[in-house]
Enzyme design. Structure first.
Site, PDB file in Angstrom:
ATOM      1  N   SER A 127      -3.002 -60.656  24.179  1.00 43.33           N
ATOM      2  CA  SER A 127      -2.243 -59.856  23.222  1.00 43.33           C
ATOM      3  C   SER A 127      -0.842 -59.477  23.662  1.00 43.33           C
ATOM      4  CB  SER A 127      -3.029 -58.586  22.894  1.00 43.33           C
ATOM      5  OG  SER A 127      -4.252 -58.913  22.273  1.00 43.33           O
ATOM      6  N   VAL A 128      -0.485 -59.734  24.918  1.00 48.53           N
ATOM      7  CA  VAL A 128       0.898 -59.468  25.335  1.00 48.53           C
ATOM      8  C   VAL A 128       1.882 -60.325  24.540  1.00 48.53           C
ATOM      9  CG1 VAL A 128       0.313 -58.681  27.664  1.00 48.53           C
ATOM     10  CG2 VAL A 128       0.622 -61.125  27.227  1.00 48.53           C
TER      11      VAL A 128
END
Length: 599
Positions: free
Chosen positions: A317-318
């Site tokens: 999700s970064v």
């Protein structure tokens, strides 16, 4: 001197005639003239001898004065060891030091000796083999004795030995054991920055010298620079700060142990200059005793493997901030635009779900704060595959990093074979594209520093990079605000460090099984990508843990919020002061304070 007297006849006729008239003896005249001639000759020889003695005396006086003057000059100079004049091109030249940004020594040279044997000259080979094994336990006594008593004329025993070992071998008293002077490469800080430095070894070897060459890292990349005699030993200055590097490695090692991780990597990058202030990969090694390369199995299991540069992972999700940032740049939405998050989102046989049910809608900011896969995928669909690929390419995710290390080309990202619509959706939340932590650090720096492209470098820079513009400055500010909100009220709450406004994003990605066999259910790569201070970005920090598990609770926890985030927070707490960042302390107000005066 009367030279005419020498030419005068001994019996002049006039005097002889007068002598006869007066009755004198003419022979007496001849004897007198002969006596006078001899006296003149003696006077001439004496004068010549005196002149020669005077000249010789003056010569001795001058020589004495010159020698005395030279002795006085030598007495006034500083003593130094005599140096033998070398002829031809020597096999070895002084290798330049490597220093950090503050001039601290990271790699230097040390004078040492090599130990070799000439078996034909040995007196007691058995005793020599026994004593050598006592000094060097790793040697094989039987093999040494076999070599000493065989047909070999020359045998290397140790390429380098310490002064203590040299003395111990010398005390054996064996004339067939000999020493050759040489230089060795020394890393005084041991494993600190081991993957960056790489290591060095011997190339061409002789009895009295050896060529030191780089084998990995910056030692190999800058090998020609470090060996260039025209630079006269000028040190190579790297961008890293050794104190920051040491603190990072200590915190990362502690976190890796506490969280039972298989490996770990971290990067701190200056968002304006692109300088790598610190970069670590664990497990590591000591470059003074570099381990051998694995000949079988997974190379990522070797301590030589640089996870920060060579390790390419689906980082999870970064990546979501890139999708939202690009959408804001394209004018498709703003921070408050509502995004449909109803799920699951179906595409063919694929279903995209969120970790929690976030309801029907979330604002674009809350898509980042709550980390909605569905919301990010819908934003990516608006962007489209072609524009997404172009944007990630401008951030550097489609090619190896250009950092000055020989291993850089081996850290090439893994891209989808066909950048389809489903690839566009999954890449938006960090699946389907594998990149290294250093790629991620460069991408975050480029997005958050005001929107200009940053290329990571290990060389100290004089000023900020002037890269191409990736996003507008206002878009960069919006992205920073979103990441700050993730820390204040989202999944990275443990990243809050008092005095430093930290912004960042968590990412937890399931590890793929080898040979394309799907994903593990209980193995993840947990990542935190952050920036500090968020209101005036100076540094990006990336922390990645391979297969972490937090076991303090009733159930094991593997998500980045419980694993990578606390490690990153402690890292910021330790390194920010070392980087020269003063904590921003909010002054207490006087609200509610009553001041009274006594009469």
């Amino acid at each position: 001197m009367n030279y005419a007297a020498l030419r005068r006849p001994l019996r002049p006729l006039a005097r002889i005639l007068r002598a006869r008239d007066t009755g004198e003896d003419p022979e007496e005249i001849a004897r007198e003239n002969l006596r006078l001639r001899h006296e003149q000759i003696a006077l001439k020889a004496r004068a010549r001898a005196e002149s020669r003695l005077l000249v010789m005396g003056l010569a001795f006086l001058c020589a004495f004065c010159v020698i005395g003057l030279r002795m006085g000059v030598i007495a006034q100079t500083d003593p130094e060891e005599p140096r033998a004049a070398a002829t031809g091109n020597p096999i070895i030249g002084q290798r330049a030091d490597i220093v950090d940004r503050n001039g601290r020594i990271l790699a230097t040279n040390l004078d040492t000796h090599a130990l070799y044997a000439q078996p034909r000259e040995m007196i007691d080979p058995a005793h020599a083999a026994t004593e050598l094994v006592r000094i060097f336990p790793e040697l094989d006594e039987e093999r040494l004795l076999r070599d000493f008593t065989g047909e070999r004329r020359f045998l290397w025993i140790r390429r380098q030995i310490s002064p203590e070992q040299l003395q111990a071998v010398h005390d054996i008293g064996e004339p067939g054991l000999l020493f050759g002077p040489r230089e060795m490469r020394l890393y005084p800080n041991g494993p600190i920055a081991a993957h960056i430095l790489g290591g060095a070894s011997y190339g061409r070897e002789g009895v009295d010298s050896a060529e030191v060459i780089g084998t990995a890292g910056v030692e190999r990349f800058f090998d020609a620079y470090l060996r260039d005699p025209a630079r006269e030993g000028e040190p190579l200055a790297l961008s890293i700060d050794m104190t920051v590097q040491a603190a990072m490695e200590e915190v990362l090692g502690g976190g890796m142990t506490l969280l039972n991780a298989k490996g770990a990597a971290a990067v701190i990058l200056d968002v304006h200059t692109g300088e790598i202030m610190a970069m670590a990969s664990l497990p590591d090694f000591d470059p003074n005793n570099r381990p051998p390369v694995l000949t079988e199995g997974d190379q990522s299991d070797s301590p030589l493997f640089n996870r920060a540069l060579q390790g390419v992972y689906e980082l999870g999700s970064v990546f979501k901030i890139f999708a939202v940032g690009q959408a804001v740049e394209l004018g498709l939405l703003n921070a408050n635009t509502m995004i449909d998050t109803r799920g699951p989102l179906t595409w063919g046989r694929f279903r995209i779900r969120d970790f929690h049910d976030y309801g029907a809608q979330l604002s674009a900011t809350d898509v980042i704060v709550k980390s909605s896969n569905i919301g990010t995928a819908r934003i990516a669909l608006q962007i489209g595959a072609e524009r997404q690929r172009d944007f990630l390419g401008r951030l550097g995710f489609l090619e190896p990093t250009q950092v000055e290390m020989i291993e850089a080309p081996t850290g090439a990202p893994l891209l989808p074979r066909q950048w389809s619509e489903i690839s566009t959706m999954t890449i938006s939340y960090g699946h389907g594209l594998s990149a290294s932590p250093l790629h991620l650090a460069a991408g975050y720096a480029s997005l958050l520093n005001g929107g200009t492209r940053i290329v990571p470098t290990l060389l100290r820079q004089d000023g900020p990079q002037q890269g191409e513009r990736v996003v507008r400055e206002d878009v960069s500010a919006v992205a920073r605000d979103m990441l700050r909100a993730v820390v204040t009220r989202g999944t990275a709450s443990f990243a809050e460090v008092p005095g430093y406004e930290v912004g960042g994003k968590t990412g937890t990605a399931d590890k793929p099984r080898p040979n394309g066999g799907g994903y593990y259910d209980d193995k993840v790569v947990a990542t935190f990508a952050g920036v500090f201070p968020a209101n005036d970005p100076q540094y990006v920090i990336i922390v990645t843990l391979d297969e972490p598990v937090e076991t303090s609770g009733a159930q094991p926890r593997r998500t980045a919020g419980w694993t990578a985030v606390p490690v990153a927070a402690e890292m910021i707490r330790r390194t920010a002061p070392l980087l020269g960042l003063r904590p921003q302390v909010e002054l207490a107000t006087l609200d509610g304070v009553v001041v009274s005066a006594e009469n």
